[in-house]
Scaffold this motif. Sequence first.
Motif, PDB file in Angstrom:
ATOM      1  N   ARG A  57       0.707  -1.306   0.070  1.00  0.00           N
ATOM      2  CA  ARG A  57       0.050  -0.018   0.143  1.00  0.00           C
ATOM      3  C   ARG A  57       0.783   1.413   0.059  1.00  0.00           C
ATOM      4  NH1 ARG A  57      -5.625  -0.683   1.729  1.00  0.00           N
ATOM      5  NH2 ARG A  57      -6.015  -2.917   1.745  1.00  0.00           N
ATOM      6  N   PHE A  58       1.860   1.103   0.805  1.00  0.00           N
ATOM      7  CA  PHE A  58       2.855   2.435   0.747  1.00  0.00           C
ATOM      8  C   PHE A  58       3.287   2.624  -0.712  1.00  0.00           C
ATOM      9  CE2 PHE A  58       6.324   4.938   2.041  1.00  0.00           C
ATOM     10  CZ  PHE A  58       6.299   5.422   3.331  1.00  0.00           C
ATOM     11  N   ILE A  59       3.862   1.698  -1.447  1.00  0.00           N
ATOM     12  CA  ILE A  59       4.388   1.765  -2.418  1.00  0.00           C
ATOM     13  C   ILE A  59       3.161   2.240  -3.614  1.00  0.00           C
ATOM     14  CG2 ILE A  59       5.278   0.479  -4.575  1.00  0.00           C
ATOM     15  CD1 ILE A  59       7.007  -1.340  -2.573  1.00  0.00           C
ATOM     16  N   LYS A  60       2.365   1.544  -3.543  1.00  0.00           N
ATOM     17  CA  LYS A  60       1.252   2.118  -4.348  1.00  0.00           C
ATOM     18  C   LYS A  60       0.915   3.656  -4.197  1.00  0.00           C
ATOM     19  CE  LYS A  60      -2.390   1.543  -7.358  1.00  0.00           C
ATOM     20  NZ  LYS A  60      -2.032   2.073  -8.312  1.00  0.00           N
ATOM     21  N   ARG A  61       0.920   3.955  -3.057  1.00  0.00           N
ATOM     22  CA  ARG A  61       0.417   5.487  -2.668  1.00  0.00           C
ATOM     23  C   ARG A  61       1.490   6.311  -3.335  1.00  0.00           C
ATOM     24  NH1 ARG A  61      -3.315   7.610   0.639  1.00  0.00           N
ATOM     25  NH2 ARG A  61      -4.194   5.836   0.121  1.00  0.00           N
ATOM     26  N   VAL A  62       2.709   6.053  -3.065  1.00  0.00           N
ATOM     27  CA  VAL A  62       3.888   6.647  -3.605  1.00  0.00           C
ATOM     28  C   VAL A  62       3.788   6.770  -5.105  1.00  0.00           C
ATOM     29  CG1 VAL A  62       6.368   7.318  -3.575  1.00  0.00           C
ATOM     30  CG2 VAL A  62       5.100   6.570  -1.389  1.00  0.00           C
ATOM     31  N   LEU A  63       3.605   5.527  -5.670  1.00  0.00           N
ATOM     32  CA  LEU A  63       3.525   5.608  -7.027  1.00  0.00           C
ATOM     33  C   LEU A  63       2.387   6.486  -7.570  1.00  0.00           C
ATOM     34  CD1 LEU A  63       4.165   1.915  -7.787  1.00  0.00           C
ATOM     35  CD2 LEU A  63       5.511   3.675  -8.810  1.00  0.00           C
ATOM     36  N   ASP A  64       1.326   6.337  -6.978  1.00  0.00           N
ATOM     37  CA  ASP A  64       0.219   7.282  -7.580  1.00  0.00           C
ATOM     38  C   ASP A  64       0.598   8.795  -7.595  1.00  0.00           C
ATOM     39  OD1 ASP A  64      -1.386   4.930  -7.584  1.00  0.00           O
ATOM     40  OD2 ASP A  64      -2.625   5.540  -5.787  1.00  0.00           O
ATOM     41  N   ARG A  65       1.056   9.125  -6.394  1.00  0.00           N
ATOM     42  CA  ARG A  65       1.739  10.558  -6.308  1.00  0.00           C
ATOM     43  C   ARG A  65       2.752  11.029  -6.855  1.00  0.00           C
ATOM     44  NH1 ARG A  65       0.853  12.799  -0.185  1.00  0.00           N
ATOM     45  NH2 ARG A  65      -0.959  11.897   0.070  1.00  0.00           N
ATOM     46  N   SER A  66       3.556  10.131  -7.440  1.00  0.00           N
ATOM     47  CA  SER A  66       4.595  10.333  -8.447  1.00  0.00           C
ATOM     48  C   SER A  66       4.048  10.089  -9.977  1.00  0.00           C
ATOM     49  CB  SER A  66       5.785   9.620  -8.279  1.00  0.00           C
ATOM     50  OG  SER A  66       5.809   8.200  -8.620  1.00  0.00           O
ATOM     51  N   ASN A  67       2.811   9.832 -10.151  1.00  0.00           N
ATOM     52  CA  ASN A  67       2.189   9.633 -11.580  1.00  0.00           C
ATOM     53  C   ASN A  67       2.678   8.454 -12.112  1.00  0.00           C
ATOM     54  OD1 ASN A  67       0.481  11.734 -11.430  1.00  0.00           O
ATOM     55  ND2 ASN A  67       1.816  13.307 -11.821  1.00  0.00           N
ATOM     56  N   GLY A  68       3.113   7.414 -11.693  1.00  0.00           N
ATOM     57  CA  GLY A  68       3.848   6.207 -11.922  1.00  0.00           C
ATOM     58  C   GLY A  68       5.210   6.259 -12.309  1.00  0.00           C
TER      59      GLY A  68
END
Length: 75
Positions: free
Chosen positions: A29-40
């Motif tokens: 979940r942490f990784i997914k959230r950071v990826l979301d915030r960095s637009n992938g």
Amino acid sequence: MKDQLEGLVNQMIERGILFDEAVGEFEKRFIKRVLDRSNGNQSRAAEVLGIHRNTLSRKIDAYKLDSNSHRRQRR
């Protein structure tokens, strides 16, 4: 935040959630959230997470996360 985390840990213990499962779910979940915030953008996400880009790539594969979903949506 510490109180919320303590409550969550207590709930997980009461429900019999194993340590590896809890750590894996948090990491995913942490990784997914950071990826979301960095637009992938994996390089940017790896920098925010404080891990190497290759490590992030392996974790994305392991957790079957789609880091490219943002790029597809923007077109």
